[in-house]
Design a protein around this motif. Sequence first.
Motif: not given
Length: 146
Positions: A3, A35-36, A38, A52-53, A57, A94, A98
């Motif tokens: 982050w 990310d937050k 998730e 995640h992702r 995303h 972001h 990533d």
Amino acid sequence: MKWVNHEIVTGVIVYGATGDLLSTAFSMAGAIFPDKVEGRPGANYWSWRARHRGWSHWPVIYIAILAIMQLGFLPQGADVEKGVTFIAVGALLHIAEDALCGKVPFLFPWQKVGIKLFTVGSVTEYLFSMAAVIVTYIIHVQFMIK
């Protein structure tokens, strides 16, 4: 990326491009948004890791928000428009960041693309972040002088 690196790289890029602190602050909030939403890994790490992702995303969401705003379907007003725009820009940065350390959704949420230049949390990630800051500064100075 971690982050802190999302915040720094995104903040420096947006400030270098706009010179505006409010836009920078909004983009830095957007830089952690994917990310937050998730949630935290917590006790159920592998369940979180599987999500995640994912949809958060997917860049199409943020591009669609920008398009809908341009069409006038979101609340109007300079500050609201700036906030929505730069939160979306932060989220898009972001996702791009990533994509440099793994795979993220692209045109479809299930179609993931990316390269692995470095591992999240590695020394290389921090060196990459420092290099991005330095390059952005050099570019900013070059355009400010001319």
